[in-house]
Design an enzyme around this catalytic site. Sequence first.
Site, short mmCIF file in Angstrom:
data_model
loop_
_atom_site.label_atom_id
_atom_site.label_comp_id
_atom_site.label_asym_id
_atom_site.label_seq_id
_atom_site.Cartn_x
_atom_site.Cartn_y
_atom_site.Cartn_z
CE LYS A 58 1.45 46.99 -5.62
NZ LYS A 58 1.24 46.37 -4.31
CD GLN A 102 2.88 43.44 -2.72
OE1 GLN A 102 2.80 44.66 -2.86
NE2 GLN A 102 2.00 42.62 -3.27
CG ASP A 125 -1.53 48.80 0.04
OD1 ASP A 125 -1.96 48.79 -1.13
OD2 ASP A 125 -0.53 48.17 0.41
#
Length: 299
Positions: A58, A102, A125
């Site tokens: 990412k 994450q 997200d």
Amino acid sequence: MYLCGMAQILDGKAVSSFFKQQIATEVKEMVASGHRAPHLVAILVGSDGGSKTYVGAKEKACVEVGFAGTILHFDESISEEELLKEVHRINLDSSIDGLIVQLPLPKHINENKITQAILPEKDVDGFHDINMGKLTKGDYSGYISATPLGITMLLKYYHIETSGKHAVVIGRSNIVGRPMSILLSDSSETGNATVTLCHSRTQNLKELVAQADIVIAAIGKPGFVTGDMIKPGAIVIDVGTTRIDDSSKKAGWRLAGDVDFTSSELKSSFITPVPGGVGPMTITGLLFNTLKSRKRQIA
Ligand code: GUN
């Protein structure tokens, strides 16, 4: 009637490059007109190999498109309170447009508490209840979870018609299966499908998959969907990314999808490979959301 042959590969790597170029152009224009580039922060807790790889990918993608990308790496022992403090600090930092934490997090940290602490405006997200709620109502003003968003971008790129089709989604996770099923059933460009959401308690899964024009496999079970289960000509999207031991690889492992590619390639019309299918599109979805967040501040 569909004549069996070799499926067309849905090349997530190439399509992701295409969209990344578009994003990079927008960033250049943004910076040229005196605005700062988008900034994504990723929080990584602990040393899980998979999570480290994903967060690294990412960050690399951020650099490719001209974003600022920051990884904040914390030890496994960080407390929930300390992590919440970090989230609150980033929420207040106007130089940061997007924050992702994450997953999975260590067991002593409540993932939902952390996810819900992220400001919905920075939740690129799309895991916050406000963003999930908006998606459920067909309101796209929030953020759509990066993997389902990336899959819709892939479907659009290849002009794959979803309207009126029967889509079978296997897996009901909040990150992929559930939002994917909502998107496919919505009245949008990559929606209007009749959707069946299968999960671990589904009794007639094989029967349902056999009826599917579109199969989305997101259960994390390597090779679960095999060619004999698929309707000839079906479109097969493989979200699985399980690491399995492979001594022939330098790393000692390889990524395995939820679909047995060799047998399914012969039955399907379009299929995503693993790696190089959905994975790169997830990252592109995340970049898209981060750019959207930055553009909102400028507007
Ligand atoms: N873990 C597995 N997939 C994801 C994702 O898309 N975002 C985050 N933050 N964690 C994940």
